[in-house]
Design an enzyme around this catalytic site. Structure first.
Site, PDB file in Angstrom:
ATOM      1  N   GLU A 274      11.123  -7.989  -5.273  1.00 19.45           N
ATOM      2  CA  GLU A 274      11.517  -6.738  -4.606  1.00 19.45           C
ATOM      3  C   GLU A 274      13.030  -6.716  -4.366  1.00 19.45           C
ATOM      4  O   GLU A 274      13.685  -5.695  -4.549  1.00 19.45           O
ATOM      5  CB  GLU A 274      10.767  -6.596  -3.281  1.00 19.45           C
ATOM      6  CG  GLU A 274       9.301  -6.252  -3.485  1.00 19.45           C
ATOM      7  CD  GLU A 274       8.470  -6.306  -2.220  1.00 19.45           C
ATOM      8  OE1 GLU A 274       7.369  -5.729  -2.240  1.00 19.45           O
ATOM      9  OE2 GLU A 274       8.889  -6.920  -1.223  1.00 19.45           O
TER      10      GLU A 274
ATOM     11  N   GLY B 151       8.022  -8.331   2.674  1.00 19.35           N
ATOM     12  CA  GLY B 151       7.420  -9.517   2.093  1.00 19.35           C
ATOM     13  C   GLY B 151       6.068  -9.904   2.637  1.00 19.35           C
ATOM     14  O   GLY B 151       5.496 -10.907   2.199  1.00 19.35           O
TER      15      GLY B 151
ATOM     16  N   GLY C 126       8.084  -0.131   0.089  1.00 21.00           N
ATOM     17  CA  GLY C 126       7.653  -0.118   1.484  1.00 21.00           C
ATOM     18  C   GLY C 126       8.398  -1.175   2.280  1.00 21.00           C
ATOM     19  O   GLY C 126       9.309  -1.839   1.779  1.00 21.00           O
ATOM     20  N   ALA C 127       8.016  -1.327   3.544  1.00 16.97           N
ATOM     21  CA  ALA C 127       8.654  -2.333   4.403  1.00 16.97           C
ATOM     22  C   ALA C 127       7.695  -2.667   5.532  1.00 16.97           C
ATOM     23  O   ALA C 127       6.770  -1.901   5.828  1.00 16.97           O
ATOM     24  CB  ALA C 127       9.967  -1.806   4.970  1.00 16.97           C
TER      25      ALA C 127
ATOM     26  N   SER D 238       0.811  -1.218   0.000  1.00 16.70           N
ATOM     27  CA  SER D 238       0.000   0.000   0.000  1.00 16.70           C
ATOM     28  C   SER D 238       0.850   1.277   0.000  1.00 16.70           C
ATOM     29  O   SER D 238       0.445   2.289  -0.586  1.00 16.70           O
ATOM     30  CB  SER D 238      -0.953  -0.006   1.200  1.00 16.70           C
ATOM     31  OG  SER D 238      -0.239  -0.170   2.396  1.00 16.70           O
ATOM     32  N   THR D 239       2.025   1.257   0.627  1.00 17.94           N
ATOM     33  CA  THR D 239       2.857   2.466   0.630  1.00 17.94           C
ATOM     34  C   THR D 239       3.518   2.643  -0.740  1.00 17.94           C
ATOM     35  O   THR D 239       3.583   3.755  -1.270  1.00 17.94           O
ATOM     36  CB  THR D 239       3.916   2.405   1.748  1.00 17.94           C
ATOM     37  OG1 THR D 239       3.336   1.818   2.913  1.00 17.94           O
ATOM     38  CG2 THR D 239       4.427   3.786   2.093  1.00 17.94           C
TER      39      THR D 239
HETATM   40  C1  5RP Z   1       5.436  -6.546  -0.136  1.00 19.93           C
HETATM   41  C2  5RP Z   1       6.203  -5.752   0.834  1.00 19.93           C
HETATM   42  C3  5RP Z   1       5.617  -4.450   1.262  1.00 19.93           C
HETATM   43  O1  5RP Z   1       6.474  -3.442   0.895  1.00 19.93           O
HETATM   44  C4  5RP Z   1       5.425  -4.458   2.741  1.00 19.93           C
HETATM   45  O2  5RP Z   1       4.614  -5.575   3.087  1.00 19.93           O
HETATM   46  C5  5RP Z   1       4.776  -3.181   3.245  1.00 19.93           C
HETATM   47  O3  5RP Z   1       3.465  -3.092   2.776  1.00 19.93           O
HETATM   48  P1  5RP Z   1       2.524  -1.878   3.166  1.00 19.93           P
HETATM   49  O4  5RP Z   1       3.123  -0.668   2.579  1.00 19.93           O
HETATM   50  O5  5RP Z   1       1.188  -2.236   2.570  1.00 19.93           O
HETATM   51  O6  5RP Z   1       2.450  -1.821   4.667  1.00 19.93           O
HETATM   52  O7  5RP Z   1       7.281  -6.091   1.267  1.00 19.93           O
HETATM   53  O8  5RP Z   1       6.064  -7.778  -0.404  1.00 19.93           O
END
Ligand code: 5RP
Length: 233
Positions: free
Chosen positions: A106, A98, A84-85, A32-33
């Site tokens: 990624e 992940g 994102g992370a 989402s980010t």
């Molecule tokens: C996807 C990821 C995303 O970057 C991580 O899960 C963060 O997601 P979000 O921004 O929705 O919190 O690693 O594999």
């Protein structure tokens, strides 16, 4: 997701989109980010910015094309990648990634980039990565073939749980693989744990992103802060 959190993600995405320059090859993360970044980047492209993007998932590729961004194959180095992370350690910018299931692509994108930038709201930032436990597992993408044996081997690191989708079926990554979410992993030395997990046959990759990010853009209710490796702002 709260309105406030969604706005923080948009702010981080916009800040990262301003780092993109004309002519760059740009890696696009997932989640989402990262979505907020792609949307902000799409706006810049529609205003005349010319870039080529590489997407880390089918979903991101679709989103980027829909936003008017040219998406190409991942066949040469990148100037910048933004993602994102799930957890970020403040000083080292070591990240767990992940939970969205796109960790293999990624990492392939992050490793190819001159500059790898993490974007997140401040709930993802921790003084030590271990402070993110037990909430944030380490996702491990594994081959379906012999997966129960791979599961057994990973159990020596903690509690690996097979990820399922909304229908309760095993989650299938864009690469056709399974994901085990490894809970309760004691990773006093993340480099050592990462190397030992990666060495297990059947493991495609894990979500410990070490020595890759150079900058993190963190959004909080007070605004945006940029953190460099070593904690400099
Ligand atoms: C996807 C990821 C995303 O970057 C991580 O899960 C963060 O997601 P979000 O921004 O929705 O919190 O690693 O594999």
């Amino acid at each position: 997701m709260s309105v406030e959190k969604a706005e923080m993600k948009r702010a981080a995405g916009r800040a990262a989109a301003h780092m993109v320059e004309d002519g760059m090859r740009v890696g696009l993360g997932s989640g989402s980010t990262a979505r907020a970044f792609v949307e902000a980047l799409g706006e810049r492209v529609r205003e005349g910015l010319s870039i080529t993007a590489i997407a880390s998932s089918k979903k991101t590729a679709e989103l980027a094309r829909g936003a008017g961004i040219r998406v190409a194959e991942h066949d040469s180095p990148l100037d910048l990648a933004v993602d994102g992370a799930d957890a970020i350690e403040r000083d080292t910018l070591t990240a767990i990634k992940g939970l969205g299931g796109a960790l293999v692509r990624e990492r392939l994108i992050a490793q190819a980039a001159v500059s790898f930038v993490l974007i997140a709201d401040d709930s993802k930032l921790f003084d030590r990565l271990s402070d993110s436990q037990p909430a944030v597992p380490i996702p491990v993408e594994i081959l379906p073939f012999g997966w129960k044996l791979t599961h057994q081997r990973l159990a020596s690191f903690g509690n690996p749980v097979l990820r399922v989708d909304a229908r309760g079926e095993p989650f299938c990554s864009d690469n056709g693989n399974l994901i085990l979410d490894l809970y309760g992993c004691d990773y006093g030395s993340p480099d050592d744990v990462a190397a030992r997990i990666k060495a297990i046959s059947g493991v495609v990759d894990h979500g410990l992103f070490l020595h890759l990010a150079t900058v993190a853009i963190i959004a909080s209710p007070l605004g945006i802060s940029t953190i460099k490796v070593g904690g400099a702002r």
